[in-house]
Write a protein that holds these residues in place. Structure first.
Motif, short mmCIF file in Angstrom:
data_model
loop_
_atom_site.label_atom_id
_atom_site.label_comp_id
_atom_site.label_asym_id
_atom_site.label_seq_id
_atom_site.Cartn_x
_atom_site.Cartn_y
_atom_site.Cartn_z
N ILE A 515 3.41 5.36 7.99
CA ILE A 515 3.43 5.52 6.53
C ILE A 515 2.63 4.37 5.93
O ILE A 515 2.97 3.20 6.10
CB ILE A 515 4.87 5.51 5.98
CG1 ILE A 515 5.72 6.60 6.65
CG2 ILE A 515 4.87 5.68 4.47
CD1 ILE A 515 7.19 6.52 6.31
N GLU A 516 1.55 4.70 5.24
CA GLU A 516 0.70 3.69 4.62
C GLU A 516 1.07 3.56 3.14
O GLU A 516 1.12 4.57 2.42
CB GLU A 516 -0.77 4.08 4.75
CG GLU A 516 -1.28 4.12 6.19
CD GLU A 516 -1.59 2.74 6.74
OE1 GLU A 516 -1.41 1.74 5.99
OE2 GLU A 516 -2.01 2.65 7.90
N VAL A 517 1.28 2.34 2.69
CA VAL A 517 1.58 2.07 1.29
C VAL A 517 0.59 1.02 0.80
O VAL A 517 0.63 -0.15 1.23
CB VAL A 517 3.03 1.58 1.11
CG1 VAL A 517 3.32 1.33 -0.38
CG2 VAL A 517 4.02 2.57 1.69
N SER A 518 -0.29 1.40 -0.09
CA SER A 518 -1.30 0.47 -0.60
C SER A 518 -0.71 -0.43 -1.67
O SER A 518 0.35 -0.16 -2.23
CB SER A 518 -2.48 1.24 -1.17
OG SER A 518 -2.09 1.92 -2.36
N ALA A 519 -1.43 -1.50 -1.97
CA ALA A 519 -1.00 -2.41 -3.03
C ALA A 519 -0.96 -1.70 -4.37
O ALA A 519 -0.12 -2.01 -5.23
CB ALA A 519 -1.92 -3.62 -3.08
N ALA A 520 -1.85 -0.73 -4.57
CA ALA A 520 -1.86 0.02 -5.82
C ALA A 520 -0.66 0.94 -5.93
O ALA A 520 -0.17 1.22 -7.03
CB ALA A 520 -3.15 0.83 -5.94
N GLN A 521 -0.16 1.43 -4.80
CA GLN A 521 0.99 2.33 -4.81
C GLN A 521 2.31 1.59 -4.95
O GLN A 521 3.22 2.05 -5.63
CB GLN A 521 1.04 3.13 -3.49
CG GLN A 521 0.01 4.20 -3.31
CD GLN A 521 0.13 4.81 -1.93
OE1 GLN A 521 -0.18 4.18 -0.92
NE2 GLN A 521 0.61 6.04 -1.87
N TRP A 522 2.43 0.44 -4.29
CA TRP A 522 3.73 -0.21 -4.14
C TRP A 522 4.29 -0.69 -5.47
O TRP A 522 3.57 -1.25 -6.30
CB TRP A 522 3.63 -1.40 -3.18
CG TRP A 522 4.96 -2.05 -2.94
CD1 TRP A 522 5.91 -1.69 -2.04
CD2 TRP A 522 5.49 -3.18 -3.65
NE1 TRP A 522 7.01 -2.51 -2.13
CE2 TRP A 522 6.77 -3.44 -3.11
CE3 TRP A 522 5.01 -3.98 -4.68
CZ2 TRP A 522 7.58 -4.48 -3.56
CZ3 TRP A 522 5.82 -5.02 -5.15
CH2 TRP A 522 7.08 -5.27 -4.59
#
Length: 571
Positions: A515-522
């Motif tokens: 599961i990838e969570v980008s800085a923009a998403q988090w």
């Protein structure tokens, strides 16, 4: 008394015929110390401890009384075995001081106090009408000036500089049940509840504690004080049952709270802290939803870097962010990995430790914080980012998991794939299912501490074999950028299934789900909800029963600086 197998047990000081000339009758069921005498107790004892099952009118386990000279009486408790702390257990006082009573005596010109210095100890399961764990008494001079007893827990100096660890003293081992005042009860001689406190400090007294857990005590208050000074550092009050406020400080007392946690207590009053006098609270957590944090009359107030369930009574120095404690209902008030209390404050000069004697100021990745903010607030410092899934091995129970379909999930001690040998697993089963039906067992809400790459995996066991199809054990996951505190707010951003096994043997995928969570998403409420799912896939029946087992469920953050698996191990 420091020999390993020394115990003072089952003695009585009932004080059946007290007189004015012999006021010290009925003190110290196990040990009485009369100033200028002193006692040093470091034995691990036999069975339940060093001072066990004694009874008295005052000080069921230990009593310290002032004498007729200008010299103090003193008891020092310390541990000589890191896995077996010195223990004051199961003593009873019909009046005051179930575990320990401290008295003070004033003559015409002399002051003789009672002093307690305690290091790495347990005071538990004691009973008294008042001060079930500890009672600090006082005496008055001719102009009605109060002089009280003094107690210092894990303080190298104490107030005013009377404590130092004895030679041979050791810190408790990690994981041992130590530095606790636990399970003490306010009761009279016939077992009826009284309006007493676990810790009571009379006028002019001083009580200071560091690295102390006060939990599961029953009474009107966990702590009550009159015109006294109370200083708490790296302390936790959790799981106590109070028919009144948790703390009640009266008659211009002073309360200082630093790096401490108050949560998971059953409080009948509408306030947690009732203070007449000064209060200073710094880098602490006070999380008792449904109550007012503080009522104060007189004195000053200084509140800074505090997380509280109710903030109006505390003022601008408190915020209402959820601290995300591990299990406050069962007394575990340590921080989950995505708690906002992590790296909340700047580092503090000095080599201090938390309530578990673990290092402070541990900067954790991937928690996004301002530069220099490395210190967790509250009694406990989280030492590492994992585990994110809690109780994923089901070693004792199914706690911290929430049922989705009632009655389908049980702990199976006969099946085990991870954790301690024979520790069990979760069995999800539902009768009268149809082919292709999915049965949801337990779910856990996991907040993500920061952006990055996360991997989900677990052990599963189905019901088939190499030639016959069987029920499938799988994990269903839902990721939300803003899932709220319950991980259910809004539709999932992404979701899916992780196949574990359809065989009648334990399997774990060689490649976990990523599961990838980008800085923009988090965000601070980014979350993954993990659910155990059994898929009815058996060729037998009808009737059919969908059954699967789960163990060792993990969600891990991959450190981008860990390059061990790079080709050629290049830097």
């Amino acid at each position: 008394m420091n020999a390993p197998d020394s115990t003072i047990a089952s003695n009585e000081a009932l004080g059946l015929n007290p007189t004015n000339s012999q006021p010290q009758y009925g003190y110290g069921g196990g040990v009485q110390v009369i100033a200028p005498a002193s006692a040093t107790i470091g034995s691990s004892g036999i069975g339940n401890g060093a001072i066990v099952g004694n009874s008295a009118r005052y000080g069921g386990g230990i009593a310290v009384n002032g004498g007729d000279q200008d010299v103090d009486g003193k008891v020092t408790l310390y541990s000589t075995n890191p896995t077996l702390p010195v223990r004051i257990h199961g003593n009873r006082a019909s009046n005051t001081g179930g575990g320990i009573y401290l008295g003070t005596n004033l003559g015409v010109i002399d002051i003789s106090r009672a002093l307690l210095c305690a290091y790495d100890m347990r005071i538990d399961a004691n009973v008294a009408a008042e001060g079930s764990a500890l009672y600090l008494d006082s005496d008055y001079d001719p102009i009605n000036q109060a002089y009280g007893a003094l107690a210092a827990i894990n303080r190298n100096t104490g107030f005013p500089g009377f404590c130092s660890p004895p030679a041979g003293s050791v810190r408790c081992a990690a994981g041992s049940d130590c530095n606790t005042m636990h399970g003490n009860r306010s009761e009279n001689s016939v077992g009826s509840a009284t309006p007493g406190a676990a810790i009571l400090v009379q006028n002019g007294g001083y009580f200071e504690a560091t690295r102390l857990s006060v939990r599961d005590n029953i009474g009107a208050h966990a702590l009550r004080a009159f015109q006294s000074n109370i200083a708490l550092d790296a302390t936790a009050f959790a799981g106590n049952t109070s028919s009144g406020t948790l703390f009640r400080l009266e008659d211009e007392s002073a309360l200082e709270i630093v790096d401490s946690t108050f949560a998971g207590n059953a409080i009948a009053a509408s306030q947690v802290l009732s203070v007449n006098g000064d209060i200073d609270m710094l880098r602490s957590i006070l999380w008792q939803p449904g109550t007012t944090s503080l009522t104060q009359s007189g004195g000053g107030k200084s509140i800074a870097m505090v997380i509280a369930s109710e903030t109006a009574s505390l003022g601008a120095g408190a915020s209402s962010l959820s601290p995300r404690l591990i299990d406050p209902e069962r007394g575990d008030v340590r921080l989950r990995a995505a708690s906002p209390a992590i790296d909340f404050a700047p580092a503090i000069t000095g080599n201090d430790v938390d309530a578990d004697s673990l290092p402070r100021d541990r900067r954790l990745q991937p928690v996004p914080r301002d530069d220099g903010f490395v210190r967790d607030i509250g009694a406990y410092e989280r030492q590492m980012i994992g585990p994110l899934v809690l109780n994923g091995d089901f070693n004792a129970d199914l706690n911290l998991w929430t049922p989705v379909t009632a009655g389908t999930s049980t702990r199976d001690t006969a099946q085990n794939a991870s954790g301690a040998p024979g520790s069990g697993s979760t069995r999800v089963s539902l009768a009268n299912t149809f082919f292709g039906q999915s049965v949801s067992g337990l779910v856990q809400c996991v907040h993500l501490p920061g952006p990055g790459t996360y991997t989900l995996n677990g052990w599963g066991r189905g019901t088939g074999n190499m030639t016959v199809a069987g029920d499938i054990a799988q994990l269903y996951w839902e990721y939300r950028d803003n899932g709220g505190e319950a991980c259910t707010q809004g539709d999932p951003n992404t979701s899916g299934y992780l196949f574990l096994s359809n065989q009648a043997s334990w399997r774990r995928p060689a490649n976990p789900l990523v599961i990838e969570v980008s800085a923009a998403q988090w965000t601070t409420t980014s979350s993954v909800a993990v659910t155990m799912i059994v898929f009815e896939n058996s060729v037998s029946g009808p009737p059919r029963t969908a059954t699967g087992w789960f163990d060792g469920i993990t969600l891990e953050w991959l450190d981008p600086n860990d390059r061990i698996f790079d080709d050629g191990f290049e830097p």
